[in-house]
Motif scaffolding. Structure first.
Motif, PDB file in Angstrom:
ATOM      1  N   ASP A  55       0.844  -1.193   0.000  1.00 56.51           N
ATOM      2  CA  ASP A  55       0.000   0.000   0.000  1.00 56.51           C
ATOM      3  C   ASP A  55       0.883   1.248   0.000  1.00 56.51           C
ATOM      4  OD1 ASP A  55      -1.824   2.153   1.129  1.00 56.51           O
ATOM      5  OD2 ASP A  55      -3.188   0.445   1.067  1.00 56.51           O
ATOM      6  N   ARG A  57       0.481   3.795   1.510  1.00 53.87           N
ATOM      7  CA  ARG A  57       0.530   4.426   2.836  1.00 53.87           C
ATOM      8  C   ARG A  57       1.481   3.698   3.784  1.00 53.87           C
ATOM      9  NH1 ARG A  57      -5.872   3.968   3.105  1.00 53.87           N
ATOM     10  NH2 ARG A  57      -5.235   2.083   2.015  1.00 53.87           N
ATOM     11  N   GLU A  89     -13.554   9.988   3.493  1.00 49.83           N
ATOM     12  CA  GLU A  89     -12.458   9.630   4.417  1.00 49.83           C
ATOM     13  C   GLU A  89     -11.445   8.737   3.707  1.00 49.83           C
ATOM     14  OE1 GLU A  89     -15.672   8.929   4.994  1.00 49.83           O
ATOM     15  OE2 GLU A  89     -16.306   9.883   6.853  1.00 49.83           O
ATOM     16  N   GLU A  90     -11.972   7.692   3.020  1.00 55.22           N
ATOM     17  CA  GLU A  90     -11.077   6.750   2.344  1.00 55.22           C
ATOM     18  C   GLU A  90     -10.317   7.463   1.220  1.00 55.22           C
ATOM     19  OE1 GLU A  90     -13.037   3.464   0.465  1.00 55.22           O
ATOM     20  OE2 GLU A  90     -11.163   2.358   0.199  1.00 55.22           O
ATOM     21  N   PHE A  92      -9.490  10.592   1.099  1.00 53.75           N
ATOM     22  CA  PHE A  92      -8.454  11.429   1.719  1.00 53.75           C
ATOM     23  C   PHE A  92      -7.262  10.579   2.142  1.00 53.75           C
ATOM     24  CE2 PHE A  92      -6.368  13.045   5.471  1.00 53.75           C
ATOM     25  CZ  PHE A  92      -6.065  14.346   5.115  1.00 53.75           C
ATOM     26  N   ASP A  93      -7.572   9.463   2.773  1.00 45.66           N
ATOM     27  CA  ASP A  93      -6.499   8.639   3.328  1.00 45.66           C
ATOM     28  C   ASP A  93      -5.567   8.125   2.227  1.00 45.66           C
ATOM     29  OD1 ASP A  93      -5.705   7.854   5.970  1.00 45.66           O
ATOM     30  OD2 ASP A  93      -5.852   5.805   5.217  1.00 45.66           O
ATOM     31  N   ILE A  94      -6.154   7.639   1.126  1.00 44.66           N
ATOM     32  CA  ILE A  94      -5.318   7.084   0.048  1.00 44.66           C
ATOM     33  C   ILE A  94      -4.655   8.217  -0.747  1.00 44.66           C
ATOM     34  CG2 ILE A  94      -5.309   5.695  -2.076  1.00 44.66           C
ATOM     35  CD1 ILE A  94      -7.697   4.116  -0.869  1.00 44.66           C
ATOM     36  N   ARG A  97      -2.872  11.221   2.222  1.00 43.71           N
ATOM     37  CA  ARG A  97      -1.844  10.619   3.083  1.00 43.71           C
ATOM     38  C   ARG A  97      -0.913   9.719   2.264  1.00 43.71           C
ATOM     39  NH1 ARG A  97      -1.178   6.547   7.079  1.00 43.71           N
ATOM     40  NH2 ARG A  97      -3.191   5.544   6.738  1.00 43.71           N
ATOM     41  N   ASN A 101       3.077  10.232   1.761  1.00 44.88           N
ATOM     42  CA  ASN A 101       4.066   9.196   2.092  1.00 44.88           C
ATOM     43  C   ASN A 101       5.020   8.948   0.925  1.00 44.88           C
ATOM     44  OD1 ASN A 101       5.282   7.208   3.767  1.00 44.88           O
ATOM     45  ND2 ASN A 101       4.188   5.632   2.640  1.00 44.88           N
TER      46      ASN A 101
END
Ligand SMILES: NC(=O)c1ccc[n+]([C@@H]2O[C@H](COP(=O)([O-])OP(=O)(O)OC[C@H]3O[C@@H](n4cnc5c(N)ncnc54)[C@H](O)[C@@H]3O)[C@@H](O)[C@H]2O)c1
Length: 318
Positions: A55, A57, A89-90, A92-94, A97, A101
């Protein structure tokens, strides 16, 4: 560190699997990092690329994947506007973030060259087209916001850590290996193959810019090889405005069906109304010049969809 060794995130997806073939034809040594959430190893089965299932992240896996790499082409993302409205949310995270990374691990590993897959329409929002690098980004979907955040980090990392980062703002990409995608071309072709009505969200007057995958991949490689200094956002588009209704008609022509039933449903939130891009800057900076007509792009894509459908039907029978 070999100059031809690069890390491609999202290399098992639609754009990545097409791009890796072209990169290998040009003798690039490609490492693919993909978590297979949307892509498939089947799409890269004829490639030599080393594959890492991870992943974007995951700090440790990304750091390991960057060993000895000269540059990164970062495609991996949560790719759907409509789904980003349902799952911000998902998304944003992928996309935020995850992109942070990738950039941060580049900084730590001393990788100074990055291509970031951004977006044209969704990032700019509802601005009278054509959109270009001077258009003010005002995204209307979480997907567009996430890509704008990604670009903001690209810009700051380029300046703070002396990196060369080009954000390529893709138009709507069409071509083979897009069975799993959610865009209009995939949806319309699948409807015809399944003998179902074509569904258009809105009255069909919304417009898009459709860019053939080969033209896009050529543009990505041209931008990578140009290695522009600092941060540069650039639109990769066909420059042609096509309404969703006329797209549906063109697909029916290519598929050899006439008077095909089209159903209109309410517009979906997050989707821009009118959009096409201006690729003048890409032409000036690295000679980007799309050359595939929409009709040819749709014919090639339709042939691939028919083959894919046959394979799926055959697998169901066995
Ligand atoms: N297809 C288009 O029309 C279009 C338009 C504008 C921008 N883009 C951008 O281009 C890029 C590639 O798009 P695509 O159409 O090939 O999408 P895709 O979904 O086919 O490919 C994305 C790949 O990334 C992988 N992936 C997703 N989340 C991941 C994660 N957390 N870690 C590791 N891998 C992950 C998926 O498994 C998939 O193989 C994306 O950044 C997308 O936002 C695409």
């Amino acid at each position: 560190m070999h100059k031809n060794k690069l890390l491609l995130t999202g290399g098992c997806g639609f754009i990545g699997s097409n791009l890796v073939k072209k990169l290998e034809q040009k003798n690039y040594d490609v490492i693919i990092l993909d978590n297979l959430s949307k892509g498939s190893l089947d799409y890269i089965k004829d490639c030599k690329a080393r594959f890492i299932e991870a992943d974007i992240r995951d700090q440790k896996s990304v750091a390991e994947a960057m060993q000895g790499v000269y540059g990164v082409i970062h495609l991996a993302a949560f790719g759907s506007v409509v789904e980003s409205v349902e799952s911000p949310e998902e998304n944003f995270d992928i996309n935020v973030r995850g992109t942070f990374n990738i950039l941060n691990q580049c900084r730590k590993a001393g990788v100074q060259q990055v291509i970031f897959a951004s977006t044209g329409g969704a990032l700019i929002g509802n601005t009278p087209p054509p959109v270009n690098e001077n258009s003010l980004p005002q995204p209307i979907s979480p997907y567009g916001s996430g890509k704008l955040c990604g670009e903001a980090y690209c810009c700051s990392f380029a300046h703070a850590y002396d990196m060369n980062i080009t954000a390529l703002r893709f138009a709507n990409v069409i071509g083979p290996v897009s069975w799993h995608k959610k865009g209009a071309v995939t949806a319309f072709m699948k409807s015809i193959l399944n003998n179902q009505n074509i569904t258009i969200y809105g009255d069909g007057t919304a417009t898009r810019d459709f860019l053939f995958i080969d033209d896009l991949c050529n543009g990505i490689i041209q931008a990578y090889e140009k290695n522009l200094p600092g941060f540069t956002p650039v639109h990769l588009a066909s420059g042609k405005e096509v309404s969703v209704r006329s797209l549906a008609q063109s697909i029916c022509e290519v598929a050899g069906v006439s008077n095909y039933p089209i159903e209109l449903l309410p517009r979906r939130p997050g989707e821009v109304e009118k959009n096409f891009g201006d690729y003048t800057l890409a032409r000036q900076l690295f000679d980007f010049q799309p050359s595939t007509s929409l009709k040819k792009a749709l014919s090639i894509t339709w042939e691939w969809f028919k083959d894919q459908n046959r394979i799926i039907q055959k697998n169901k029978e066995n």
